[in-house]
Design an enzyme around this catalytic site. Structure first.
Site, mmCIF file in Angstrom:
data_model
loop_
_atom_site.group_PDB
_atom_site.id
_atom_site.type_symbol
_atom_site.label_atom_id
_atom_site.label_comp_id
_atom_site.label_asym_id
_atom_site.label_seq_id
_atom_site.Cartn_x
_atom_site.Cartn_y
_atom_site.Cartn_z
ATOM 1 C CD GLU A 19 -0.869 -10.109 13.263
ATOM 2 O OE1 GLU A 19 -0.262 -9.382 12.478
ATOM 3 O OE2 GLU A 19 -2.041 -10.481 13.080
ATOM 4 C CG ASN A 76 -3.783 -9.920 6.427
ATOM 5 O OD1 ASN A 76 -4.593 -10.042 5.503
ATOM 6 N ND2 ASN A 76 -4.156 -9.859 7.697
ATOM 7 C CD1 TRP A 77 -1.495 -7.100 0.711
ATOM 8 C CD2 TRP A 77 -2.470 -7.343 -1.301
ATOM 9 N NE1 TRP A 77 -0.526 -6.930 -0.250
ATOM 10 C CE2 TRP A 77 -1.099 -7.068 -1.492
ATOM 11 C CE3 TRP A 77 -3.288 -7.531 -2.420
ATOM 12 C CZ2 TRP A 77 -0.535 -6.982 -2.766
ATOM 13 C CZ3 TRP A 77 -2.714 -7.447 -3.679
ATOM 14 C CH2 TRP A 77 -1.357 -7.174 -3.849
ATOM 15 C CE LYS A 78 -4.996 -6.483 8.519
ATOM 16 N NZ LYS A 78 -4.931 -5.651 9.706
ATOM 17 C CG HIS A 108 -5.937 -11.471 11.285
ATOM 18 N ND1 HIS A 108 -6.673 -10.375 11.687
ATOM 19 C CD2 HIS A 108 -4.704 -11.011 10.962
ATOM 20 C CE1 HIS A 108 -5.900 -9.300 11.603
ATOM 21 N NE2 HIS A 108 -4.707 -9.661 11.159
ATOM 22 C CD GLU A 161 -8.070 -6.944 10.952
ATOM 23 O OE1 GLU A 161 -8.073 -7.429 9.801
ATOM 24 O OE2 GLU A 161 -7.278 -6.050 11.295
ATOM 25 N N GLY A 195 0.230 -5.808 7.653
ATOM 26 C CA GLY A 195 -1.039 -5.380 7.066
ATOM 27 C C GLY A 195 -0.838 -4.199 6.144
ATOM 28 C CB SER A 248 1.908 -0.774 13.869
ATOM 29 O OG SER A 248 0.532 -0.547 14.123
ATOM 30 N N GLY A 279 -3.163 -2.144 13.244
ATOM 31 C CA GLY A 279 -4.078 -1.314 12.462
ATOM 32 C C GLY A 279 -4.096 0.166 12.792
#
Ligand code: PGA
Length: 255
Positions: A167, A12-14, A97, A99, A236, A215, A173
């Site tokens: 998650e 997941n490149w965000k 997600h 976020e 991530g 992580s 993160g």
């Protein structure tokens, strides 16, 4: 023993990287690694504006989106529909997600997005996880409700296209103070599968991949896949480093 299931290694490149050129460079390097470690299933989820280019050059990596709206089209400024993603030949989408939930996606919204994405024949990666832990274990009730509400009213035939990513938010993160452990993941995965069994039935629930995220790096991936028995990983930061991500693909290829 039957054939071992391919481990899903999802990046997941965000909101990264900063431009198409860099995105393509990283993707190219990851594809080369994925070509070497074919027993792992590689999926890269870049920002929307890179999706089309990536889908056309996917090669050894499948592509996924990071979100999708629940209507097909209309007056929804800034949104992208599941149908548009599906028409680009992008097979996966991440939904719920943490976020996105932090920006307002409730379980009800996630549920609408999940149902529409499944209707559009996408493979849906549904993210769940608690913010904090408490001694009494009430976070488990939170987790159960999050799963039940995010996956409400889904016809049984669609469950084969669902992937669950556990998650724990406290482990995601830069701000993560600690990462989770394989032992803890294994326990939570059993709990999640029990909840999924109640939503569908045992046979279907047993086949739903349950991934770990938060992580993950080249040093801890093997633990989650082996002792933790994770069906895959949602990654991530480490998914934007071809060297590290390559090591994780290698680990997943070899388990
Ligand atoms: P991280 O992110 O690997 O950078 O902790 C995981 C995620 O948010 O999916």
């Amino acid at each position: 023993m039957g054939m071992k299931k391919q481990k899903l290694i999802i990046g997941n490149w965000k909101m990264n990287p900063e431009n198409m050129k860099v995105a393509k460079q990283i993707f190219q390097k990851i594809k080369t690694k994925a070509g070497k470690f074919k027993k792992a299933k590689c999926v890269i989820c870049p920002p929307f504006i890179y999706l089309d280019a990536f889908a056309k050059a996917h090669g050894t990596c499948a592509i996924g989106a990071q979100d999708a709206f629940w209507e097909e089209s209309g007056a929804r400024t800034g949104e992208i529909s599941a149908s548009m993603i599906s028409k680009l030949n992008v097979p996966y989408v991440i939904l719920g997600h943490s976020e996105r939930r932090e920006l307002g996606d409730t379980n009800e919204i996630v549920n609408k997005k999940v149902i529409e994405a499944l209707r559009q024949r996408l493979m849906v990666i549904v993210c769940v996880g608690e913010k904090t832990r408490d001694e009494e274990g009430s976070y488990l009730q939170f987790l159960q409700a999050e799963i039940e509400e995010s996956l409400a009213k889904i016809p049984a035939r669609y469950f084969k296209n669902i992937i669950v990513a556990y998650e724990p938010i406290w482990a995601i993160g830069e701000k993560a103070k600690k990462s989770s452990t394989p032992e803890d993941f294994l326990e939570k995965a059993i709990f999640i599968r029990k909840v999924l069994t109640q939503l569908t039935d045992k046979k279907i629930a047993m086949k739903i991949p349950i991934l770990y995220g938060g992580s993950v790096n080249d040093a801890n991936a093997a633990g989650f896949l082996q002792e933790g028995r994770a069906d895959g990983l949602l990654i991530g930061r480490a998914s934007r480093d071809p060297q590290i991500f390559g090591e994780i693909l290698k680990t997943a290829h070899n388990v």
